[in-house]
Design a protein around this motif. Structure first.
Motif, mmCIF file in Angstrom:
data_model
loop_
_atom_site.group_PDB
_atom_site.id
_atom_site.type_symbol
_atom_site.label_atom_id
_atom_site.label_comp_id
_atom_site.label_asym_id
_atom_site.label_seq_id
_atom_site.Cartn_x
_atom_site.Cartn_y
_atom_site.Cartn_z
ATOM 1 N N ALA A 13 0.855 -1.012 -0.099
ATOM 2 C CA ALA A 13 0.069 0.141 -0.044
ATOM 3 C C ALA A 13 0.930 1.275 -0.170
ATOM 4 C CB ALA A 13 -1.080 -0.095 1.151
ATOM 5 N N PHE A 14 1.916 1.247 1.028
ATOM 6 C CA PHE A 14 2.812 2.311 0.871
ATOM 7 C C PHE A 14 3.465 2.528 -0.310
ATOM 8 C CE2 PHE A 14 6.659 4.548 2.801
ATOM 9 C CZ PHE A 14 6.007 5.671 3.173
ATOM 10 N N ALA A 15 4.005 1.562 -0.930
ATOM 11 C CA ALA A 15 5.024 1.517 -2.281
ATOM 12 C C ALA A 15 3.748 2.130 -3.322
ATOM 13 C CB ALA A 15 5.432 0.136 -2.789
ATOM 14 N N LYS A 16 2.678 1.814 -3.306
ATOM 15 C CA LYS A 16 1.965 2.058 -4.275
ATOM 16 C C LYS A 16 1.176 3.525 -4.058
ATOM 17 C CE LYS A 16 0.956 -2.411 -6.706
ATOM 18 N NZ LYS A 16 0.974 -1.684 -7.974
ATOM 19 N N LYS A 17 1.635 4.151 -2.950
ATOM 20 C CA LYS A 17 1.184 5.327 -2.532
ATOM 21 C C LYS A 17 -0.645 5.395 -2.234
ATOM 22 C CE LYS A 17 4.957 8.251 -4.243
ATOM 23 N NZ LYS A 17 5.683 6.887 -4.616
ATOM 24 N N HIS A 18 -0.990 4.174 -1.843
ATOM 25 C CA HIS A 18 -2.291 4.049 -1.652
ATOM 26 C C HIS A 18 -2.638 4.692 -0.092
ATOM 27 C CE1 HIS A 18 -6.252 2.000 -2.255
ATOM 28 N NE2 HIS A 18 -5.965 2.543 -3.596
ATOM 29 N N ILE A 19 -1.511 4.754 0.724
ATOM 30 C CA ILE A 19 -1.641 5.198 1.961
ATOM 31 C C ILE A 19 -0.584 6.378 2.255
ATOM 32 C CG2 ILE A 19 -2.689 3.272 2.907
ATOM 33 C CD1 ILE A 19 0.097 2.377 4.114
ATOM 34 N N THR A 20 -0.881 7.181 3.191
ATOM 35 C CA THR A 20 0.042 8.025 3.455
ATOM 36 C C THR A 20 1.248 7.707 4.494
ATOM 37 O OG1 THR A 20 -1.034 9.002 5.495
ATOM 38 C CG2 THR A 20 -1.691 9.918 3.574
ATOM 39 N N GLU A 21 2.305 8.487 4.618
ATOM 40 C CA GLU A 21 3.207 7.852 5.689
ATOM 41 C C GLU A 21 2.836 7.732 7.085
ATOM 42 O OE1 GLU A 21 7.166 9.906 5.033
ATOM 43 O OE2 GLU A 21 8.163 8.516 6.550
ATOM 44 N N GLU A 22 1.720 8.616 7.285
ATOM 45 C CA GLU A 22 1.412 8.770 8.600
ATOM 46 C C GLU A 22 0.473 7.429 8.943
ATOM 47 O OE1 GLU A 22 -1.140 12.242 9.477
ATOM 48 O OE2 GLU A 22 -1.682 11.349 11.534
ATOM 49 N N GLN A 23 -0.321 7.077 7.912
ATOM 50 C CA GLN A 23 -0.990 5.837 7.712
ATOM 51 C C GLN A 23 -0.223 4.700 8.088
ATOM 52 O OE1 GLN A 23 -3.324 6.634 4.146
ATOM 53 N NE2 GLN A 23 -5.374 6.334 5.375
ATOM 54 N N TYR A 24 1.082 4.859 7.318
ATOM 55 C CA TYR A 24 1.933 3.525 7.168
ATOM 56 C C TYR A 24 2.488 3.377 8.574
ATOM 57 C CZ TYR A 24 6.356 1.296 5.854
ATOM 58 O OH TYR A 24 7.203 0.446 5.594
ATOM 59 N N LYS A 25 2.909 4.577 9.254
ATOM 60 C CA LYS A 25 3.330 4.316 10.581
ATOM 61 C C LYS A 25 2.439 3.901 11.541
ATOM 62 C CE LYS A 25 7.607 5.883 9.700
ATOM 63 N NZ LYS A 25 8.815 5.391 9.753
ATOM 64 N N ASP A 26 1.052 4.329 11.590
ATOM 65 C CA ASP A 26 0.196 4.086 12.534
ATOM 66 C C ASP A 26 -0.143 2.520 12.189
ATOM 67 O OD1 ASP A 26 -0.291 6.508 13.297
ATOM 68 O OD2 ASP A 26 -2.009 7.195 12.054
ATOM 69 N N TYR A 27 -0.432 1.976 10.977
ATOM 70 C CA TYR A 27 -0.803 0.584 10.777
ATOM 71 C C TYR A 27 0.508 -0.253 11.577
ATOM 72 C CZ TYR A 27 -4.438 1.102 7.568
ATOM 73 O OH TYR A 27 -5.613 1.636 6.900
ATOM 74 N N ILE A 28 1.840 0.277 11.294
ATOM 75 C CA ILE A 28 2.658 -0.430 11.819
ATOM 76 C C ILE A 28 2.863 -0.598 13.455
ATOM 77 C CG2 ILE A 28 5.405 -0.798 12.106
ATOM 78 C CD1 ILE A 28 5.273 0.413 8.983
ATOM 79 N N GLN A 29 2.587 0.737 14.044
ATOM 80 C CA GLN A 29 2.463 0.646 15.413
ATOM 81 C C GLN A 29 1.399 -0.199 15.866
ATOM 82 O OE1 GLN A 29 2.170 4.801 16.604
ATOM 83 N NE2 GLN A 29 4.200 5.147 15.855
ATOM 84 N N GLU A 30 0.224 -0.264 15.062
ATOM 85 C CA GLU A 30 -0.927 -1.049 15.600
ATOM 86 C C GLU A 30 -0.593 -2.663 15.546
ATOM 87 O OE1 GLU A 30 -3.703 0.133 17.023
ATOM 88 O OE2 GLU A 30 -4.160 -2.018 17.243
#
Ligand code: G6P
Length: 612
Positions: free
Chosen positions: A423-440
């Motif tokens: 999702a991140f590589a394809k820019k389907h999510i923002t960097e913030e969402q990316y970090k949030d998902y990982i933290q989750e």
């Protein structure tokens, strides 16, 4: 499917073989046998129908069969009913060749007829006896070495096999051959081992060799030589297995399944940590650069059993998070349906064992079509791991119980990781969402632990379900995928009929099965779908169903509708399967225990299905 072991060394072989077989019993348990050779003396074969302990008792735990070289087998019947005659090892009538086999010889009928014409007599209904006699036939016909005889047989045999053979003229030696069925070999301190799977020999050695497809091995004490189909010697490097022996023991738990349920927080955490670097995910080691990810047009997930259920969850998560179209398919269907695959697609094979025959065939089908392949596999060096273009190893450690729990959970974690990174590589999510998902994701192990702390409530509830005749699991979206796994856990180990249904589909037929008191378990972890599933549960209740609801803390109004509720900690809706599955694993486990069944070795099943 069937487990084989072999040993030649300084120690007595029988106790080592029996010990190894006990760790392979999850592969099959309808009969077992060993063949032991004491120096130049005749090979002694002892077999017994039923569980391995009967064979152990028959041989005084190995003490009554002296000898330092032998082979052993635990069987999951394919050709021929479970019986002493059909149990392995099989041998030629003059005792020239003795062998154990895992796999299926597809053209055994044709080979048997040929051998009958040559005067061979058969005493079992197995395909294995045919293989043994075929090797014997070529050994005598060409008067060559065992390797010559085996390779002549290999080119005639269609199907799959891992074979361990002993020849009368070669005391203290074992020969091995493999095609599409798993087998590893190991050496330590002047002794050698053969096994279908790592746990069988982990106690004795961690230095193993993987024998390739259509290869053979000559196993002497502490020395193994490998050959290709032309009989030429080939070089192989040994690999060190990181799993420790204790990981394959019960460690005080009554059953492996319960132990493995409790290992989930660690297994899931280890799997996440294997790709986590400073708060980001790194898939470059498995070969996924940003460019490769960006070129992926669609994903095909192919798997069997619980791994297929993981695929069902992954489909929802990847499509929603990364915007990549995903299709999920059962491997046994995929391999024969002549699938039309997009050249820029990615085929993901999910498999704990890395040896499931249909999943392996699906992988080969995809490779043949020139599509990139990724294996999400637990067993290091397994066939699927070796043949795929990319490998994502789940770090569940050895899983012994036939019903999977921790491997399933690590596969889920692997699919979230792929979804987030894609999702991140394809820019389907923002960097913030990316970090949030990982933290989750990092919170999931702790949340699984919390669910496990409350297991007694489920034990109490399970005790009341002992006499249930049917159970229905319903849910929508990811909750449906969880229902599939919950239902499988229930039926495979408790033998209570259960079905999983998309909640909205129940009324198209299955609802007619609901009677007074039928247990319906609703999985309701998806906020957007909560009310819809509640309505479907009410429909069941109106027809007399007894309801259990599985939902997140906070959804307390569910108690107005259902008779028993299980709450799980909150998490992002994409990841709820990791939490919701745990109570359902416990439920299946406790019902099975309460019914007095063999939780770790349910009837008719095998952990690793290496035949079609
Ligand atoms: C068997 C096991 C299941 C497993 C399935 C696929 O049916 O009992 O637990 O999900 O095979 O196995 P794999 O090793 O490919 O994950």
């Amino acid at each position: 499917m069937c487990g084989i072991v072999g040993f030649t060394g300084k120690h007595q072989a029988a106790p080592i073989l029996l010990d190894g077989l006990s760790r392979l019993e999850y592969r099959g348990y309808d009969s077992a046998g060993i063949a032991i050779r004491d120096g130049e003396k005749e090979t002694e074969v002892i077999k017994a129908k039923g569980r391995l302990k009967i064979l152990a008792e028959k041989t005084d735990h190995g003490a009554s069969v002296p000898g330092t070289c032998g082979i052993g087998h635990t069987r999951w019947a394919t050709h021929g009913e479970p019986s002493t005659a059909n149990a392995h090892p099989h041998r030629s009538d003059d005792g020239n060749v003795t062998a154990v086999h895992n796999g299926i010889i597809e053209n055994y009928q044709e080979l048997k007829e040929k051998l009958l014409r040559k005067g061979y007599v058969f005493h079992s209904s197995t395909d294995t006896e045919v293989a043994v006699k075929l090797v014997d036939y070529y050994y005598k016909k060409y008067e060559g070495t065992p390797v010559d005889a085996i390779n002549h047989a290999m080119v005639r045999i269609r199907g799959s096999y891992a074979l361990a053979l002993m020849f009368k003229d070669y005391p203290e030696e074992i020969f091995a051959a493999r095609k599409d069925s798993p087998m590893i070999l190991g050496t330590e301190n002047g002794e050698s081992y053969i096994a279908s799977d790592v746990p069988a020999i982990l106690k004795y050695t961690r230095n193993v060799y993987y024998i390739g497809n259509m290869e053979m091995a000559r196993v002497k004490k502490g020395e193994i030589t490998f050959y290709n189909l032309d009989g030429e010697e080939i070089e192989k490097q040994s690999r060190v297995i990181e799993w420790d022996a204790e990981a394959a023991e019960k460690a005080g738990y009554e059953h492996f399944m319960m132990k493995e349920i409790h290992e989930q927080p660690k297994a899931v955490e280890d799997t996440l940590n294997s790709v986590l670097q400073d708060g980001s995910l790194n898939l470059e080691e498995m070969g996924f650069t940003e460019e490769i990810i960006n070129n992926i047009s669609c994903i095909y997930i192919v798997a069997c059993g619980s791994a297929w259920h993981v695929g069902m969850t992954a489909q929802y998560v990847i499509e929603d998070m990364a915007g990549i179209p995903v299709r999920v398919e059962v491997a046994s269907e995929f391999r024969y349906r002549k699938p039309l695959l997009d050249k820029n697609g990615l085929v993901i094979i999910i498999s704990q064992s890395g040896e499931t025959a249909d999943s392996l065939a699906a992988l080969r089908e995809a490779k043949e079509k020139g599509v990139r392949t990724l294996a999400v596999v637990n067993v290091v060096g397994s066939s699927i791991a070796r043949e795929a273009d990319h490998v994502f190893y789940t770090l569940a450690g050895p899983e012994i119980s036939v019903a999977t729990t921790k491997a399933y959970s690590t596969q889920l974690m692997a699919s979230y990781i792929l979804a987030i990174q894609f999702a991140f590589a394809k820019k389907h999510i923002t960097e913030e969402q990316y970090k949030d998902y990982i933290q989750e994701l990092e919170t999931i192990p702790g949340k699984i632990k919390r669910i496990l702390e409350d297991k007694e409530r489920l034990q109490w509830f399970a005790a009341k379900q002992v006499n249930a005749r049917d159970v229905f699991f319903i849910g929508r979206g990811i909750d449906y995928a969880v229902s599939l796994e919950g239902s499988l856990k229930m039926k495979e180990i408790s033998y209570i009929h259960s079905e999983a249904y998309p909640a909205g589909e129940l009324k198209h037929g299955t609802i007619s099965l609901i009677e007074n008191g039928t247990l319906v378990i609703g999985v309701l972890t998806q906020p957007e779908l909560f009310e819809k599933t509640v309505s479907n549960m009410v429909e069941c209740k109106s027809r007399g169903a007894y309801l259990m609801g599985l939902t997140g803390f906070g959804n307390y109004n569910i108690e107005d509708t259902v008779d028993f509720t299980v709450y799980i900690p909150g998490t992002d809706p994409h990841f709820t399967a990791s939490l919701a599955v745990v109570p359902l694993q416990l439920l299946g486990y406790y019902v099975s225990v309460a019914r007095g069944l063999d939780v770790d070795k349910p009837r008719n099943l095998a952990k690793s299905v290496t035949v079609e």
